[in-house]
Scaffold this active site. Structure first.
Site, mmCIF file in Angstrom:
data_model
loop_
_atom_site.group_PDB
_atom_site.id
_atom_site.type_symbol
_atom_site.label_atom_id
_atom_site.label_comp_id
_atom_site.label_asym_id
_atom_site.label_seq_id
_atom_site.Cartn_x
_atom_site.Cartn_y
_atom_site.Cartn_z
ATOM 1 N N GLY A 20 0.834 -1.192 0.000
ATOM 2 C CA GLY A 20 0.000 0.000 0.000
ATOM 3 C C GLY A 20 0.867 1.238 0.000
ATOM 4 O O GLY A 20 1.968 1.245 0.547
ATOM 5 N N ASP A 139 -3.010 7.748 10.859
ATOM 6 C CA ASP A 139 -3.495 6.715 9.931
ATOM 7 C C ASP A 139 -4.138 5.560 10.710
ATOM 8 O O ASP A 139 -3.933 4.394 10.396
ATOM 9 C CB ASP A 139 -2.347 6.193 9.063
ATOM 10 C CG ASP A 139 -2.851 5.408 7.849
ATOM 11 O OD1 ASP A 139 -4.045 5.553 7.500
ATOM 12 O OD2 ASP A 139 -2.059 4.646 7.261
#
Length: 414
Positions: A20, A139
């Site tokens: 990612g 995050d």
């Protein structure tokens, strides 16, 4: 390791766990230990991304907490930065929600409470001078919460964590700044951040764990989508996601304390452990597959041996049966025209029912050509003359009819 395993420095790369942003996470073997290694993607050579990797390694190496993934080392291999971490035997919260649809209320409260404890530790980390770094994860999402099979919850991925008090570092333009849907309003507007930004994300994670999806707006309650959500969880979820940061919990520690009562009432830890046996079943041990393959090979060998034995026995029985059949069944009688064409003349067709074969030249009765059932014994004496043959048994004789002065066999007698 097995032949063909890729290498990255001293590590044997066994598999790719995920990827990612600008990095990927690999399952590696380091001298017999299985660990997780995060590295910058080979084609991603941005200097800012490499700087983030180096900063994550240096920052995460300082973090030691039961609810934080332990970073063992960080460095470079061929100019590619990497971070070596402990391997959590389990699944991410994102995978669990997908597998279960949604978690029971107690289990969801337990997972988010443990995540808040890890966040509270992160927010309170101090520098070498003893002053707080005021770290913000930025995050927090289900993908960055790992749940071990035993029920431990660990926070991971500090690639974009920001030390707001120690540096004036700003977000890298165009780079990952958190996942959309979990970012706080102030993060979306690029306003200064503090620990309450992570509290907002934790509230979104709690809503998703309870319902299986993200909220449509900040005022939506989990109980509006699903049944069985206690009112206390409703209030915690709404408060954590308030648009005004002043209305949220003051920090992750306060949110964790609010979840304690719900977890205790619903026995959230027991719910989670019970659910993990269904959502994340334990893989077979290293010895079990080998044993299974060995037994399969043995069973297959036994099956082949049995099949071969059956074939051999069947062939032997068939040979014996064929031998006895040949000895017991009479041979087909030979006719004069086929065995000796010149010994018997053919007769012309007539209206009389007389047979077409001519009468024998001697008055001795015809002998049968069918051998006896028993195998013939080797002759001890020379064979007698044809006219001296002993007559065959009565059951092998042909009935004769009188026609003139000759005896002819009756062809219609059976």
């Amino acid at each position: 390791m097995s032949k063909g395993v890729a290498r990255f420095g001293r590590f044997d790369v066994l598999a790719r766990i995920g990827a990612g942003g600008a990095g990927e996470v690999l399952l590696v073997d380091d001298g017999g230990r299985r660990l997780a290694l995060k590295r910058l993607l080979p084609h991603f050579d941005a200097a800012d991304a490499a700087s983030l990797f180096e900063r994550e390694g240096a920052l995460a190496a300082r973090l030691v907490h039961p609810n934080v993934v332990q970073v063992l080392e960080h460095g470079h291999v061929g100019g590619v930065p990497y971070v070596l971490m402990e391997l959590v035997d389990g699944k991410s919260l994102h995978a669990l929600v997908r597998a279960a649809g949604r978690l029971p209320a107690g289990a969801a409260a337990f997972v988010v409470r443990e995540a808040c404890r890890g966040l509270a530790y992160l927010h309170g980390v101090t520098g070498d001078d003893g002053r707080p770094l005021a770290l913000v994860h930025r995050d927090v999402s289900p993908a960055n919460l790992l749940v071990a099979r035993g029920g431990a919850v660990k926070l991971c991925d500090f690639g974009i964590a920001k030390a707001t008090a120690a540096t004036g570092t700003r977000t890298v333009p165009g780079f990952v700044k958190g996942k959309r849907g979990y970012r706080s309003p102030e993060q979306e507007s690029r306003a200064p951040l503090d620990a309450r930004s992570d509290v907002y994300a934790a509230g979104v994670v709690l809503f998703e764990a309870l319902t299986g999806g993200r909220p449509g707006d900040d005022d939506e309650r989990p109980s509006q989508r699903v049944d069985g959500v206690p009112a206390a969880l409703d209030e915690i979820c709404v408060r954590a996601r308030a648009r005004d940061r002043a209305a949220r919990f003051a920090g992750a520690a306060e949110m964790a304390a609010a979840l304690d009562a719900v977890v205790a009432e619903l026995q959230g830890d027991a719910q989670l452990r019970a659910g993990m046996t269904r959502w994340c079943p334990a893989p077979p041990t290293a010895a079990e597959p080998t044993r299974t393959r060995t037994l399969a090979r043995l069973d297959g060998g036994r099956r082949w041996l049995v099949a071969a034995a059956i074939v051999v026995v069947a062939v032997a029985l068939g040979a014996v049966a064929l031998t006895f059949h040949r000895r017991a069944d009479p041979a087909p009688p030979t006719s004069a025209p086929t065995s000796a064409p010149t010994s018997a003349p053919t007769t012309s067709a007539s209206t009389t029912p007389a047979p077409t074969t001519s009468a024998p030249t001697t008055s001795a009765p015809l002998t049968a050509t069918i051998p006896p059932p028993a195998p013939p014994a080797p002759p001890a004496l020379p064979s007698p003359a044809p006219s001296q043959h002993a007559p065959p048994p009565a059951k092998h004789r042909h009935r004769a009819t009188r026609r003139g002065s000759d005896y002819m066999p009756d062809p219609f007698h059976r």
